[in-house]
Design a protein around this motif. Sequence first.
Motif, short mmCIF file in Angstrom:
data_model
loop_
_atom_site.label_atom_id
_atom_site.label_comp_id
_atom_site.label_asym_id
_atom_site.label_seq_id
_atom_site.Cartn_x
_atom_site.Cartn_y
_atom_site.Cartn_z
N PHE A 1 -6.09 2.77 -0.74
CA PHE A 1 -6.29 1.61 0.19
C PHE A 1 -6.48 0.18 -0.50
O PHE A 1 -5.89 -0.81 0.21
CB PHE A 1 -7.58 1.90 1.25
CG PHE A 1 -7.10 2.96 2.20
CD1 PHE A 1 -6.20 2.66 3.09
CD2 PHE A 1 -7.90 4.04 2.56
CE1 PHE A 1 -6.00 3.59 4.20
CE2 PHE A 1 -7.68 5.12 3.37
CZ PHE A 1 -6.58 4.83 4.16
N GLN A 2 -7.38 0.40 -1.43
CA GLN A 2 -7.79 -1.01 -2.23
C GLN A 2 -6.21 -1.54 -2.56
O GLN A 2 -6.04 -2.96 -2.50
CB GLN A 2 -8.66 -0.69 -3.30
CG GLN A 2 -9.98 -0.37 -2.83
CD GLN A 2 -10.57 -1.35 -1.78
OE1 GLN A 2 -10.20 -2.69 -1.72
NE2 GLN A 2 -11.69 -1.00 -1.21
N LEU B 1 -4.49 -3.01 0.13
CA LEU B 1 -5.06 -4.20 0.77
C LEU B 1 -4.79 -5.55 -0.07
O LEU B 1 -5.21 -6.82 0.40
CB LEU B 1 -6.28 -4.17 1.18
CG LEU B 1 -6.70 -3.13 2.18
CD1 LEU B 1 -8.28 -2.90 2.27
CD2 LEU B 1 -6.11 -3.92 3.40
N VAL C 1 -2.05 -6.72 -0.60
CA VAL C 1 -0.74 -7.07 -0.39
C VAL C 1 -0.68 -8.50 -0.01
O VAL C 1 0.33 -9.10 -0.19
CB VAL C 1 -0.26 -6.44 0.76
CG1 VAL C 1 -0.95 -6.71 2.25
CG2 VAL C 1 1.02 -6.64 1.15
N ASP C 2 -1.90 -9.26 0.27
CA ASP C 2 -1.70 -10.89 0.84
C ASP C 2 -1.11 -11.79 -0.47
O ASP C 2 -0.88 -12.78 -0.29
CB ASP C 2 -2.93 -11.30 1.05
CG ASP C 2 -3.12 -11.66 2.48
OD1 ASP C 2 -1.99 -11.44 3.00
OD2 ASP C 2 -4.31 -12.35 2.80
N LEU D 1 1.43 -11.01 -2.07
CA LEU D 1 3.05 -11.12 -2.28
C LEU D 1 3.49 -12.12 -1.49
O LEU D 1 3.04 -12.77 -0.60
CB LEU D 1 3.61 -9.90 -1.84
CG LEU D 1 3.14 -8.58 -2.71
CD1 LEU D 1 3.66 -7.34 -1.72
CD2 LEU D 1 3.93 -8.63 -4.03
N ARG E 1 4.86 -7.73 3.21
CA ARG E 1 3.39 -7.78 3.44
C ARG E 1 3.05 -7.27 4.89
O ARG E 1 1.84 -7.13 5.33
CB ARG E 1 3.15 -9.52 3.79
CG ARG E 1 2.41 -10.14 2.29
CD ARG E 1 1.78 -11.48 2.55
NE ARG E 1 3.07 -12.28 2.73
CZ ARG E 1 2.87 -13.25 3.40
NH1 ARG E 1 1.56 -13.85 3.91
NH2 ARG E 1 3.80 -14.23 3.76
N SER E 2 4.07 -7.24 5.75
CA SER E 2 3.90 -6.56 7.02
C SER E 2 3.96 -5.07 6.94
O SER E 2 3.51 -4.26 7.56
CB SER E 2 4.63 -7.12 8.26
OG SER E 2 5.84 -7.40 7.90
N PRO F 1 0.73 -2.89 5.09
CA PRO F 1 -0.36 -2.32 5.91
C PRO F 1 0.19 -1.30 6.84
O PRO F 1 -0.75 -0.35 6.99
CB PRO F 1 -0.56 -3.67 6.75
CG PRO F 1 -0.36 -5.07 6.06
CD PRO F 1 1.05 -4.56 5.13
N VAL F 2 1.31 -1.05 7.42
CA VAL F 2 1.74 -0.25 8.19
C VAL F 2 1.59 1.16 7.65
O VAL F 2 1.23 2.06 7.93
CB VAL F 2 2.95 -0.50 8.85
CG1 VAL F 2 3.50 0.61 9.98
CG2 VAL F 2 3.09 -1.82 9.94
N ALA G 1 -0.06 1.57 5.08
CA ALA G 1 -1.48 1.97 4.71
C ALA G 1 -2.36 2.59 6.03
O ALA G 1 -3.06 3.77 5.98
CB ALA G 1 -2.38 0.72 4.38
N ALA G 2 -1.89 2.13 7.10
CA ALA G 2 -2.26 2.83 8.49
C ALA G 2 -1.85 4.32 8.52
O ALA G 2 -2.33 5.18 8.94
CB ALA G 2 -1.97 2.07 9.75
N ALA H 1 -3.81 6.24 6.59
CA ALA H 1 -5.18 6.60 7.27
C ALA H 1 -4.85 7.88 8.24
O ALA H 1 -5.88 8.73 8.49
CB ALA H 1 -5.52 5.47 8.26
N LEU H 2 -3.77 7.98 8.84
CA LEU H 2 -3.43 8.83 9.98
C LEU H 2 -3.13 10.21 9.14
O LEU H 2 -3.58 11.21 9.70
CB LEU H 2 -1.98 8.47 10.66
CG LEU H 2 -1.55 9.50 11.62
CD1 LEU H 2 -2.52 9.78 12.75
CD2 LEU H 2 -0.35 9.01 12.34
N ALA I 1 -6.58 11.80 8.38
CA ALA I 1 -7.47 12.05 9.36
C ALA I 1 -6.65 13.35 9.81
O ALA I 1 -7.34 14.27 10.21
CB ALA I 1 -7.33 11.37 10.63
#
Lengths: 708, 314
Positions: free
Chosen positions: A445-446, A449, A451-452, A454, A460-461, A464-465, A467-468, A471-472, A475
């Motif tokens: 995750f770190q 994160l 990514v800013d 680049l 950059r978009s 994060p997707v 990364a989500a 997370a899924l 879980a």
Amino acid sequence: MILLLAYGAVLLSFASGLLALMMNQRQMLLDLCQYWYKKFPDRHKFGRSIFENALKERRYPHLLRQVVFVLLGLSGIFAALAGVSVMLGQEIITDQIGLGLPWLPWHVRFDSLSGFFYLIIGIAVTAVSLYGPGYVHAYDESQHPFAVLGLFTGLFVSGMLLVLLADDAFFFMIAWELMSVASYFLVAFQHENPANRRAAFLYLLMAEVGALAIILGFGVLASFADGFTFDALREAKLSTTWASIAFALALLGFGMKAGVVPIHVWLPEAHPVAPSHISALMSGVMLKVALYGLIRFCYDLIGAVQWQWGVVLLIVGTISALGGVLYAMMQTNLKRLLAYSSVENIGIIFMVLGLSMIFMANGHPQLAALGLLAALFHAFNHALFKNLLFLGAGIIQHQTHELNIDLMGGLIKRMPQTSKLFLVGCMSISSLPLFNGFVSEWLAFQTALQVDILDNGVLRSLIPVSAAALALTAALAAACFVNVFGMIFLGQARSRHSEKAHEVKEKGMLAGSALLAGLCFFIGIFPGVIIHLINSVAGQLLGQTLPNDTALGWLWLAPVSSEQASYSPPLVLIAALIAAGISFWYLRRNPATVMRRAEPWDCGFGGLTSRMQYSSSAFTMPLRRIFAGAWIIEEQIGKEMQGAMNQDVATIRYQLQIQDHSWSRLYQPIAQGVNKLAKQVGRIQTGNIRVYLGYSFVTLLFMLWVIS
Amino acid sequence: MSWLIAILQTMLFATLAPLLAGWLKWCKCRLQNRKAPSLFQPYRDLIKLTNKQPVVAGHASWLFTIAPYIIFSATVLAATVVPLIAVDLPTSASADVIVMVGFFAFARFFLALAGLDIGTAFGGMGSSREMTISSLAEPAMLMAIFTLTMTASTTNLSVAISHVLNEGLVLRPSFVFALFALILVAVAETGRVPVDNPATHLELTMIHEAMILEYSGRHLALIEWASQLKLMLYGVLIANIFFPWGIAETFNLKTLGYGLLAIMGKLAVLAIFLAVSETLVAKMRLFRVQEYLGFAYLLGLLGMLSHIILETSR
């Protein structure tokens, strides 16, 4: 010295394989002994008498098994020592062995990257060798000879170790094939079952297709270089297109071995049918060797990494991670489930590796090092906990003769030690804090994160997707392993076998698992130990280490800077112990409130039966409904009615079949295509000799025309 | 000194949580034209439960009896990470927001296992639903949090809150999206209407209550307390990330007192909003929850994209 340890590990595993062959040669060895005794009556009297007695002993098979596994364990210890010492020394050791063809010596190179994977193999093999003697004891010698199992285990381990040592393409492929073919025989070990033979053939087929892709990948590199040594390949100057082709071939070849979606299909077939300690090695370690291959190929041999490759890895990894965990969730066969979960974890590793490549190509080597760190750390963790879970599955299968988790239940009381070890594995793989799986996921995750930094807006978009999605995945993995642990160990027994199960008697089986469980916890609390080692890998491979890893002291994990993120597992552990201790002490001080046991509430209908519990297919039903598109689901409910108005349900039959999309979408079209092509080719094969002579004649004329 | 404040803050968290639950109940009762219980009723309930003899099912395993302690400690640990009345405390450096999500996952893992332990149908049902909903909520939550962390370029909550404080009142579209996403996730994760209803034990709809049906006495007290704490944690998270004003940045009695008053005021307002929405909205069908959480994820994603497109100066 380090190289000697590394060679020693290979030779010891080789020797353990050869020694296993002596299982069937007992009479011949006895004869040999007699012969020597007659020829040289007074030499080595003492040693020989021990040898002879051992041969005559009734427990000879038992002793031999012990010795084989001791050798294997020593090989593991040697490998781990060699790996750690080369990483600590940050050396690059090269050597040549005059084996193979006379003008092609085998080049050997042992550096930090190889050392890191040596450590993974070493730990896994040590645990397996503790576990093995108890497990193989249950095999019937006439049907499943130990000689075969031991020989190929030894060859398999030495093959994996040799892959890591290889420093030229020939040697690499020889070792790679040794590993693949030896593991084929291990998968086919219980070959009396047709399904197992089919799984083994599928495995062999995909391993060979993958090997072809790797050979082609080396070929592309070699066409720009003079020679097949890795040194020459490193020097090769490739255009971006050719480098990308080489990367694609390597991804196909190594990805097939590592088991990324959609080329993962051999994994869930082959892993469940191999003996459990072998599936542990295959899933925990062999997949990592494929990962090693990919890292070596991309970072070291090709050198200049493109960011597009990183995006490909990121997408492939995300699909594998999500697909793996979704498929894993729907399995009821424990080992199949674990195999799919390996697909998931390999996906996570590929994702983070992709991030690392993206950062590398965009000129942020420090973040690339962070990504590589997270990827390698997750590989290490996955080797630990997946091995642990496979060994645990082996113990459960050994004791209950069952792999279907819907037929287990309540084992926590009958197998207390196993349940605790398995719980540690489940917690690590669900990436809960304080265990090792969490640390690598946190690092992932770190990395995502950062990514800013680049410039590319799409990246950059996209990151994060993904990364989500990670997370899924995490879980869902937690849900999956709550299901696994709950169905196997909690509740009431769902079958007679699991009702009668008891704790395993062989201490070695528990010790092997306990070693891994202890490491899972230790690494979860002190991740700095491994991060320090991986840093030297990153230093050699990328020329960049993490600067801040020790800035806050050994208690802390602060990969980028202490302002941005920090995590201190020891402090968390202490705080957790304090909180739990206070609540425990405070609430139990009053003797009047001692716990009382009573029958659970059964709604007044009398007696809860095990049939009333949730089964694993019930547990995963909500997710099956939500992500319905991810599988091919065939659900059949058959009801038989009875009574006056035909309204009472007499019996219900429920059938659920869940299939992987990749079979129908990818493999069956390929198979059909090959069949069609073969039929077309078959038309020219008339079986008539005159026609064949005509073919030869026409070909000859054509050739003459080409030459002239 | 700062360690002392950190410990005090955690204790304050734990002691205030039942009060928030009481206030929420009070507001709901008022809105529904009922006579409200005292604000301190949750404390009385907890004390009553701890003095009772716990009754445990005959074939429950050790996991069932230790799970409440684990659930409670994991939730308390999560509370140490979130700044309540002051920022810049050492405990928030020992774990960041991702670790906090991890603590919640830890508590949930054991709660779900405890639900499966007795082998009743309700327990399994609750566990299954809880794991389903949480696995859908987690990406939505992290998406919202990533928006914040990328703006502040840190995952350390304390530093992030200071960052928002120093920026002053700036209207960021990404924050608005993230705020709504986080509210939706908080409602789902704390088991409030419309996802779950904490006030009923209706077989077909319950989630959280189904898992803890077999608990009694001090075990139940711990789990209840933990879920009150979780509600407060989400409240504080929303209040302090998006409206951090009032939180103490230096440690003296005055600023800390203001910090306490500020957070209590913010939580009281948030609780009123929650009570109103719980009164207005009916509970959803279980298989509508994925759409609800999908919407939360979408909001988080929009927040992220608007941050990348609108707010990054390149």
